[in-house]
Scaffold this motif. Sequence first.
Motif, PDB file in Angstrom:
ATOM      1  N   LYS A 168       0.857  -1.186   0.000  1.00 56.54           N
ATOM      2  CA  LYS A 168       0.000   0.000   0.000  1.00 56.54           C
ATOM      3  C   LYS A 168       0.890   1.231   0.000  1.00 56.54           C
ATOM      4  O   LYS A 168       1.518   1.594   0.999  1.00 56.54           O
ATOM      5  CB  LYS A 168      -0.886  -0.010   1.255  1.00 56.54           C
ATOM      6  N   PHE A 169       0.953   1.907  -1.174  1.00 59.53           N
ATOM      7  CA  PHE A 169       1.825   3.072  -1.314  1.00 59.53           C
ATOM      8  C   PHE A 169       1.129   4.325  -0.792  1.00 59.53           C
ATOM      9  O   PHE A 169      -0.105   4.449  -0.866  1.00 59.53           O
ATOM     10  CB  PHE A 169       2.236   3.256  -2.771  1.00 59.53           C
ATOM     11  N   GLU A 170       1.920   5.257  -0.304  1.00 57.41           N
ATOM     12  CA  GLU A 170       1.389   6.517   0.215  1.00 57.41           C
ATOM     13  C   GLU A 170       0.763   7.346  -0.901  1.00 57.41           C
ATOM     14  O   GLU A 170      -0.303   7.930  -0.731  1.00 57.41           O
ATOM     15  CB  GLU A 170       2.510   7.319   0.893  1.00 57.41           C
ATOM     16  N   ASP A 171       1.445   7.394  -2.030  1.00 59.78           N
ATOM     17  CA  ASP A 171       0.932   8.133  -3.184  1.00 59.78           C
ATOM     18  C   ASP A 171      -0.107   7.264  -3.901  1.00 59.78           C
ATOM     19  O   ASP A 171       0.212   6.183  -4.400  1.00 59.78           O
ATOM     20  CB  ASP A 171       2.087   8.471  -4.129  1.00 59.78           C
ATOM     21  N   GLU A 172      -1.337   7.731  -3.957  1.00 61.84           N
ATOM     22  CA  GLU A 172      -2.412   6.944  -4.567  1.00 61.84           C
ATOM     23  C   GLU A 172      -2.170   6.672  -6.049  1.00 61.84           C
ATOM     24  O   GLU A 172      -2.666   5.684  -6.592  1.00 61.84           O
ATOM     25  CB  GLU A 172      -3.753   7.663  -4.386  1.00 61.84           C
ATOM     26  N   LYS A 173      -1.396   7.522  -6.706  1.00 62.32           N
ATOM     27  CA  LYS A 173      -1.104   7.280  -8.131  1.00 62.32           C
ATOM     28  C   LYS A 173      -0.322   5.981  -8.310  1.00 62.32           C
ATOM     29  O   LYS A 173      -0.464   5.315  -9.344  1.00 62.32           O
ATOM     30  CB  LYS A 173      -0.300   8.454  -8.702  1.00 62.32           C
TER      31      LYS A 173
END
Length: 690
Positions: A168-173
Amino acid sequence: HNNFKGIHLWNARSLVAHQRLLQSKPGEEPPSLSEQLDIAFEKCRRLFSDDDDDDDKSRPNLQLATVLLEQGLADHHWDRSGKGRHYFVQAQAKSGLHVEVTGAYGKRTKFQQEAKAQMLVRARSTVVVENSNTNATQSSSDKKMKGEDTSNLMVDHPEEEILLERIKFEDEKENEIQALNELDQSILLALCLDVKNNNPTKEALTAEEMGAFLARVLDHHDDWMIYATALLERSWLEFERSHAKERAILQMQALADQHTNRLTFTQSTKKAIEEDSAPIQDRLKNLHSIVYPPRWAMIQEIADRYESLGIVTSAAELYTEIELWDDVVDCYTRAGKRQKAEQIVRVQLSKNETPRMWTALGDLTGDIQYYDKAIEVSNRRFARAFIALAQHYFDKKDLRKAWSNYEEALHLRPLVPHIWFRYGTICMQLEEWDSAFRAFSEVVRQEPEEAEAWANVAAIHMHNKNPAEAYPALNESLKYNRANWRVWTSKLYTCLDLEKYDEAIQACNSILDLRLAKAQSDGIPPLEEKCVRAIVGGAVRKFEDSRKGPSASLEPSRRTLLRVHALLDRIGASSTTMPWVFESLAYLHDQVGADEKVLEYLMQEYRTIQAVQGWECDLDLRKKMYDVVSHIVSIRQQEGSRDSLAKSRMLVRAIKKKVEDAALDAQTIPKEVEGLEELLTDVENKLNEL
């Protein structure tokens, strides 16, 4: 000719399949087959290239990209130089695939509070084929109806597992899934393979980078075999992690079971076999663009991993399925089912006599005639039979026969370090020193970090009275194992021979550290008196020599004397039954001119001897006591004061009386008494003069 361009590609594919089915090792393929493959792929590249139209050269060419990808995979299968990297890069360029290996902050576990840097592969296709992103455009029910749903291939994490399926990356992109066609997914798998081929396989960074490529491919469920390949490669990586071994091996089992119509624990219903699996045409569609092992190779890999985990009975059943009888016998033997293993061996020998099976029968029955039979059947070319025979004679203490059999085995298989080591130890026991040196030299050449082998090389040099050659070997041994007191003792002797007194002191301190750290039952002996005395004498002698030489050499000698003093203080503090320590300290201070300390250490030596029960009856201790008292009296006489002389008289009288009282027979008065009487007379005369 141009209307049948695909026939040349299928010709190349058939050649690759031909080679993969052969039993020859990579790099040993028939020359004619290799030449035919190069010719076939050359024709394919020429037919599918854009050379005729200069304007189209920059445009993606999926057909040419497919040819280049498959040629790179062929180089990988045939273990050629580069293993296909050059063609993988060209295939990526021709397909228009944009790839970026980077990092981004994200969370890998369920309860992780702070995001950490995670490796990430950004990939995007230039050419998006229709329905290439089916997981985003179709419902799961539609895909199941068409037999395209691959989600059931994946073994899910259990509920208690804290590792997330996808970072789960911090940047939603970064969490968005961009379009990626099936060819580009295959190219990503090839690039992942290239990471493995060109980096250390056991390194954590290699696994991390490969995992990033696989995670990007697993975002898509477009093709059954591409998805299965990504899952398989991920399970290989996960098996190396202690907390993911179970899930990894279940995943491999599920992938192996998908190619059979039998009910297994990973596909337990007819529906799973008939409806939830992709039809054969879908499975074969991209088979030549990926590296997927045949089913028997999959079963062998699963069995190998079961065996490494100690699940040997399950491994034996899998080996039986693919008829790897050598491994079957090994597993049943490890499981303690020796009768079953022997039964299998005898059945296989009735079908075909092999050296391996005869040797296995010898291991199971303990009858050495079967080893001889294995040697006979192999025409004396089966090393394992010689090794088993040598081990048998070694256990029987017949070292000469063990030595000859190990020599035969090493002639056939020279790259087995532990056999060289065993051969070397036998040579040392037989005093075949040249052969022993050759054996242990082979061990350290093949395994440079084998500390025991380095120690044995040093031991041979020490036996040959060659301390200069033993010294570097001892240093190598201690580099890899500093907890071996025997090696430190050997270094102590060697440094004394080479007059390296600072390193001899270091060896003494290391032995003392090991004695403190380990229980006395470990059998580490105390420091030898003669070695410490040699260090003291050598350090004093070097100090005296440096006084006569240039001033620059004086300071190192002084530092050496300080280290000697610290060592003697440490030995004296650790034991109250070593009078020689204080004698050495007195000698040290006497030689360097520190006279005020000499008497103090002599008195400590006197008290230490006196504390020994029954010293007056021990010839050596009695003589040592006389020498100490004589030295003390001599120093006090030099002082010349009445108080000093009175103390000397009292000391001599006490020692003389104790020795006389211990003498059972008046006819055999110890000779030390005569010397003490002379000392006493001399002291009293000086007192009378005062």
